[in-house]
Scaffold this motif. Structure first.
Motif, PDB file in Angstrom:
ATOM      1  N   ALA A  94       0.909  -1.252   0.034  1.00 40.84           N
ATOM      2  CA  ALA A  94      -0.044   0.022  -0.110  1.00 40.84           C
ATOM      3  C   ALA A  94       0.924   1.190  -0.041  1.00 40.84           C
ATOM      4  N   ALA A  95       1.834   1.010   0.689  1.00 41.95           N
ATOM      5  CA  ALA A  95       2.934   2.313   0.757  1.00 41.95           C
ATOM      6  C   ALA A  95       3.420   2.563  -0.685  1.00 41.95           C
ATOM      7  N   LEU A  96       3.873   1.646  -1.343  1.00 41.17           N
ATOM      8  CA  LEU A  96       4.350   1.566  -2.709  1.00 41.17           C
ATOM      9  C   LEU A  96       3.417   2.116  -3.791  1.00 41.17           C
ATOM     10  N   ALA A  97       2.173   1.724  -3.487  1.00 43.09           N
ATOM     11  CA  ALA A  97       1.122   2.002  -4.238  1.00 43.09           C
ATOM     12  C   ALA A  97       0.748   3.744  -4.040  1.00 43.09           C
ATOM     13  N   ALA A  98       0.886   4.108  -2.754  1.00 43.26           N
ATOM     14  CA  ALA A  98       0.588   5.669  -2.724  1.00 43.26           C
ATOM     15  C   ALA A  98       1.836   6.505  -3.130  1.00 43.26           C
ATOM     16  N   ALA A  99       3.039   5.906  -3.269  1.00 45.49           N
ATOM     17  CA  ALA A  99       4.097   6.408  -4.062  1.00 45.49           C
ATOM     18  C   ALA A  99       4.079   6.620  -5.221  1.00 45.49           C
ATOM     19  N   ASN A 100       3.432   5.640  -5.689  1.00 47.76           N
ATOM     20  CA  ASN A 100       3.170   5.565  -7.356  1.00 47.76           C
ATOM     21  C   ASN A 100       2.184   6.361  -7.704  1.00 47.76           C
ATOM     22  N   ILE A 101       1.098   6.658  -6.935  1.00 48.23           N
ATOM     23  CA  ILE A 101       0.123   7.571  -7.056  1.00 48.23           C
ATOM     24  C   ILE A 101       0.650   9.074  -7.071  1.00 48.23           C
ATOM     25  N   ALA A 102       1.500   9.320  -5.862  1.00 49.23           N
ATOM     26  CA  ALA A 102       2.182  10.498  -6.109  1.00 49.23           C
ATOM     27  C   ALA A 102       3.112  10.827  -7.304  1.00 49.23           C
ATOM     28  N   LEU A 103       3.631   9.818  -7.870  1.00 46.85           N
ATOM     29  CA  LEU A 103       4.471  10.068  -8.927  1.00 46.85           C
ATOM     30  C   LEU A 103       3.532  10.353 -10.251  1.00 46.85           C
TER      31      LEU A 103
END
Length: 287
Positions: A94-103
């Protein structure tokens, strides 16, 4: 966008082939996802999510992934001016997903994305109330086929024993580690929750493929259809999303080291097998 080619299913009825494997996964993700995203063991090809979103939704629509992983569905929805929402069981992904959304936001994607952490067997309680009955498309894939997961590495320049990395989920309670019956039951609960979020005419797209466990063929696509029916959904299309490339009419395989090894071992022992070069794409909607 991926191209669409006519095809016939085994029973002779129309189907379609999605040419989604023209580029390798790492090339599709380069610059669009964080480098750490590669550590997830079961990533969906971005082109599969991209094609499904483009085909079954319009700009401004809401797209949901209840087993979101690193957020591929949300990222591709955002770049296509849709709104992506995902739920992921493990906090790490989920943290990686949040980082990809931010990207994606930083790259100027016109849509929006959101990720929630929780067990999607209780999906409606994990999402904001305004999502209920508003989702145009659900895209997801159950965890399966450990031989297809991960990356092969050899330690050091002397090329020691081959080992696999990035092939396991972090939580032992993950559905990926349940037996087939428990996986079916859990996925049925997830699809039932998805049904409650769909708007009239909304679709559910699930990618899956059979795989072998100790030599036995496990029918994951059949499980998906059965789970969908039990959740109140009907199968309306069956398509094929290629994992292989196509060059001058010839397939360019993208099989993993362990897929190749397992098939060679089986053939050597007198059990002829083939390496799947596609995902089954099962499209369902409210029955």
């Amino acid at each position: 966008m991926a191209a669409l080619a006519p095809a016939l299913r085994a029973d002779g009825s129309p189907g379609s082939v999605w040419l989604t494997g023209q580029q390798q996964s790492r090339a599709l993700r380069r610059g669009r996802y964080t480098p750490e995203s590669i550590t997830h063991p079961g990533k969906m090809l971005p082109t599969i999510a991209r094609y499904a979103i483009h085909t079954y939704t319009d700009p401004g629509d809401l797209v949901l992934d209840p087993m979101a992983g690193i957020g591929t569905t949300m990222v591709e929805a955002m770049h296509l001016d849709r709104h992506g929402v995902g739920v992921e069981y493990e906090a790490r992904w989920a943290a990686l997903a949040a980082a990809n959304i931010a990207l994606a936001e930083k790259a100027g994607a016109p849509g929006t994305g959101a990720i929630y952490t929780g067990d999607s067997r209780h999906l409606p309680s994990l999402l904001p109330p305004q999502v209920r009955g508003q989702v145009a498309l659900v895209i997801t894939s159950p965890p399966y086929g450990p031989s297809t997961h991960g990356h092969v590495r050899t330690p050091g320049p002397r090329r020691g024993k081959v080992r696999k990395i990035h092939h396991r989920y972090g939580d032992s309670d993950n559905l990926a580690y349940r037996n087939h019956n428990e996986l079916t039951e859990g996925f049925t609960e997830i699809l039932a929750g998805c049904r409650a979020t769909l708007r009239p005419g909304g679709h559910v797209v699930v990618t899956a493929r059979p795989y072998r466990r100790h030599g036995e063929l496990i029918d994951i696509p059949g499980m998906v259809v059965a789970a969908g029916h039990a959740a109140g959904l009907e199968l309306v299309e069956e398509c094929v999303a290629l994992m292989a490339g196509v060059r001058d009419g010839v397939l360019v395989p993208r099989a993993s080291f362990f897929q190749l090894k397992n098939v060679r071992d089986a053939i050597g022992s007198g059990d002829p097998q083939w390496i799947p070069q596609h995902e089954d794409v099962l499209i369902l909607r409210v029955g």
